[in-house]
Design an enzyme around this catalytic site. Sequence first.
Site, mmCIF file in Angstrom:
data_model
loop_
_atom_site.group_PDB
_atom_site.id
_atom_site.type_symbol
_atom_site.label_atom_id
_atom_site.label_comp_id
_atom_site.label_asym_id
_atom_site.label_seq_id
_atom_site.Cartn_x
_atom_site.Cartn_y
_atom_site.Cartn_z
ATOM 1 N N LYS A 1 -11.516 -0.008 -1.967
ATOM 2 C CA LYS A 1 -10.567 0.580 -2.910
ATOM 3 C C LYS A 1 -11.207 0.670 -4.292
ATOM 4 C CE LYS A 1 -7.601 0.213 0.526
ATOM 5 N NZ LYS A 1 -8.116 -0.355 1.764
ATOM 6 N N HIS B 1 -5.180 -3.745 -2.674
ATOM 7 C CA HIS B 1 -4.820 -2.720 -3.662
ATOM 8 C C HIS B 1 -4.634 -3.286 -5.069
ATOM 9 C CE1 HIS B 1 -4.353 0.615 -0.801
ATOM 10 N NE2 HIS B 1 -3.968 -0.324 0.037
ATOM 11 N N SER C 1 0.785 -1.232 0.000
ATOM 12 C CA SER C 1 0.000 0.000 0.000
ATOM 13 C C SER C 1 0.812 1.276 0.000
ATOM 14 C CB SER C 1 -0.935 0.007 1.215
ATOM 15 O OG SER C 1 -0.202 -0.052 2.426
#
Length: 400
Positions: free
Chosen positions: A246, A215, A187
């Site tokens: 996300k 992610h 991240s």
Amino acid sequence: MNAMSALTWMEEELASLEEASLKRSLRESYTVPGSPGRMFRGTGSRSLLNLSANDYLGLSQHPAIIEAMREALLEEGLGAGASRLVTGNRKAYAKLEEAIAEWQNCEAALVFGSGYMANAGVIRSVVGRGDVVFSDQLNHASIVDGILMSRAELVRYRHLDMEHLEAMLHKHRDKRRKLIVTDAVFSMDGDQARLHELKLLKHEYGAMLMVDEAHSGGIYGRHGEGLCHELGVKDEVDIHIGTFSKAFGAYGAYVCGSRTLIDYLVNKARPLIYSTAMPPALLAGIAQALALVQQDHWRRERLGSAVRFFRSSLKKSGFLIPTGDSAIVPIIIGDNETALRFSAALEENGIAAVAIRPPSVPEGTARIRFSLSAAHTDKELRDAAARIRQVGLQFGVLGR
């Protein structure tokens, strides 16, 4: 001793954080309707280009998601009213989990309230005293906390260092259960785990492999399934974690794997057992977002184009940008105070890009972490790169 004097130590610690430029505070921010790539900071402020959010596919304001949530809200009301094992297990859960399992081509899936809850709940369920967990040094805090709560032995291997990991696996080869856990895309640096090598080490030492696609889910893979699918190692991953906060532009998380794993977690995962179920309207919105993630291939293509353009623009401006193709693009500043001042200068130039400081990153590596979105235009990113260069010159960080 009165209550105020009992908390004096907090005041002292906060003062120490302030002195080290590590104190945090909450700032209000506001969406710009119809513009998911922009935001407001503070009442009456001007619109800023949002380069700090994780709305990678630009779905957070999608009309179909909002409509799905509106309909569910009118039908189901706001809250589920209880945990899933009591009376909170609404029909929207089964619909969403079946869709996730089909998308991920796995036997079963389980939805959690957040990525933190999923990581913490899963790890403490599958390992305990007498077991050992091998965790990349730069894994997310939720992974580390899950390991600590499990009371298994924590072994941190150097970031992406497979030789170090193998040495640790060999050292602990006789432990009862062994779990290797890693982020797929890290991240704060945007680099990728070495999944092929992890797969081989898992087999060689009889370990379980857990991968967090927070992610990378929605971004990699033919239909956004994640990096494990794109690299062809999905069937080697025992525990597959992903988030809806996300690329989905929503909130929550999922765990995918065998039916046995999911049944086991329903009985053992404390964050699932002891938390009120998620609002039905949120589940409906996530289900609509999942459909869009799979069908809107252009969003991944647009994000990829934006990433290549922005990385190239920063490199041309003179910044040393790590090699990669993720939507996370860090500029390492170094000291905390300069990173804060750099962030403030960017905001003055119309860019929201937050300074990331320890403990989120190692000491001495405070940075500006840019996050791109399919909602960003080339013109916005071109202008941003020029302004970032100006600020970089101002603070003497070009070439770092």
